[in-house]
Design an enzyme around this catalytic site. Structure first.
Site, PDB file in Angstrom:
ATOM      1  CB  SER A 187      -0.907  -0.113   1.115  1.00  0.00           C
ATOM      2  OG  SER A 187      -0.372  -0.194   2.305  1.00  0.00           O
ATOM      3  CG  HIS A 215      -4.406  -1.777  -1.252  1.00  0.00           C
ATOM      4  ND1 HIS A 215      -4.956  -0.360  -1.391  1.00  0.00           N
ATOM      5  CD2 HIS A 215      -3.984  -1.635   0.288  1.00  0.00           C
ATOM      6  CE1 HIS A 215      -5.004   0.319  -0.233  1.00  0.00           C
ATOM      7  NE2 HIS A 215      -4.391  -0.491   0.556  1.00  0.00           N
ATOM      8  CE  LYS A 247      -7.415  -0.385   2.328  1.00  0.00           C
ATOM      9  NZ  LYS A 247      -6.762  -1.642   3.341  1.00  0.00           N
TER      10      LYS A 247
END
Ligand SMILES: *Cc1c(COP(=O)(O)O)cnc(C)c1O
Length: 399
Positions: A187, A215, A247
């Site tokens: 990240s 992610h 996310k």
């Protein structure tokens, strides 16, 4: 000691953070998380949310949440294991497993709860965890909760991983289990784990593979199915595929996917799952609707990548360094922490919301502005953001 204030450390330690400029100053988002939004009273272009596909504002996702409140109420009433396991929870897990092409999936309250709850159950005393040195904090906490031995391999360095695993083979007494664990997408840098090679090394040494794809989901692989799909790996290569609905899915909630055996084991053993209330109906229904959208509207992932390519090329051609980024996480490297903070403040004045990442989250000389692309940003948004980067960069002598 009598008379001493037992909580004076609270203020003292906070003040140390403030004087070192290491405290978090909370900004207030006034309204939804959209590409053009209002933060602390200023209209800005949002470049640092994890809402990659803007699904938090998708009409189908919002509608599903509203409907679920009407049909199932505002809360679930209990933990999943007692009386809080609604039809909506089971439906979400079925849909997620289908989306991931896994035998089964399990939903946790958050991604953090999944890592903290499951990792210490997979390995214990007499076992070994082998972890990438830049893994996420929730993995680090999960590892700390386990009594297993720990080894770290150099970031994304599969040669080093191979050496660590080979050395572990010689351990006396022999390790009972070995768990290799890595983020899918990292990240802070936006680089990707070489998961195919990681899995090959693990297989050669009989180790389990656990990937945290927080992610990568909604971003990588066919239709945003994640890093396991991206590498066309099978469930015998990657045993635990962990992720989050907070996310790209645009809602909240953690999850793991894999075999039915994994899921049966995980929910019976993870204390974070057993002892914490289940998601309210609105959350669960919104997550299911987000999967629906991913399965039926491929344009969001396409737009995300088009914006990623455009913006990364743009900041690079201004003369900025974007480090190792190969995903929609695009760090704009600044170096000095103070300079990164000044740059971010100037961007905010110019109408761009992008926060600095500084020590201790990254090395002292590797401070950066971390930008995260979004499918709903328009060309105009990106061009306006690039102009702000150029103006602030020239003003501050960074270009
Ligand atoms: C965000 C994140 C998590 C935590 O997920 P939550 O659902 O927000 O708790 C875990 N791992 C990684 C790599 C993340 O980026």
């Amino acid at each position: 000691m009598a008379g001493r204030d037992p909580v004076s450390f609270l203020r003292q330690e906070y003040e140390v953070l403030v004087s070192g400029d290491l405290d978090w100053k909370l900004r207030v988002l006034q309204g939804p998380s959209t590409p053009r939004c209002v933060v602390d009273g200023r209209h800005v272009i949002m470049l640092c949310s994890n809402n990659y596909l803007s699904l938090s504002n998708h009409p189908k996702v919002k509608q599903a949440a509203v409907e679920a409140v009407k049909t199932h109420g505002a809360g679930s009433g209990s933990v999943r294991s007692i009386a809080g396991n609604m039809d909506l929870h089971s439906e979400l897990e079925k849909r997620l497993a289908g989306f991931k092409g896994a035998e089964a999936s399990l939903v946790y309250q958050t991604g953090f709860a999944a890592n903290a709850g499951l990792i210490p159950q997979l390995v214990d005393q007499g076992d070994l965890i082998v972890s990438d040195e830049l893994n996420h904090g929730s993995i680090i906490d999960g590892v700390r909760l386990s009594r297993a031995d720990r080894a770290v391999y150099k970031h994304c360095d599969t040669e080093d991983l191979g050496e660590v695993l080979a050395k572990a083979e010689g351990h006396q007494p022999a390790y009972r289990r070995v768990l290799v664990i890595t983020d899918g997408v990292f990240s802070m840098d936006g680089d990707m784990a070489p998961l195919d090679k990681v899995a090959a090394h693990a297989r050669a040494h009989g180790a389990m593979v656990y990937v945290d794809d927080a992610h990568g989901e909604g971003v990588l692989g066919e239709g945003g199915r994640g890093i396991v799909a991206h590498h066309h790996l099978s469930r015998s290569d990657v045993h635990v595929e962990m992720g989050t609905f907070s996310k790209a899915f645009g809602v909240v909630g953690g999850h793991v996917s894999g075999s039915r055996d994994l899921v049966n084991f995980a929910y019976n053993k993870s204390r974070t799952w057993l002892l914490s209330g289940s998601h309210p109906p609105a959350v669960v229904a919104a997550c299911t609707a987000a999967i629906d959208v991913l399965e039926t509207e491929p344009q969001h992932v396409r737009n995300l990548w088009a914006n990623t390519d455009y913006f990364r090329k743009g900041v690079r051609s201004l003369g900025f360094d974007t480090g190792r980024s190969v995903t929609p996480i695009i760090p704009v490297m600044i170096g000095d922490s103070g300079a990164a903070k000044r740059f971010s403040s100037r961007l905010y004045e110019l109408g761009v919301f992008a926060l600095p990442i500084v020590f201790p989250m990254v090395a002292k000389d590797k401070a950066r502005i971390r930008t995260i692309m979004n499918a709903a940003l328009t060309r105009q948004d990106l061009d306006d953001a690039l102009s702000a980067f150029e103006k602030a960069g020239k003003e501050q002598g960074l270009l």
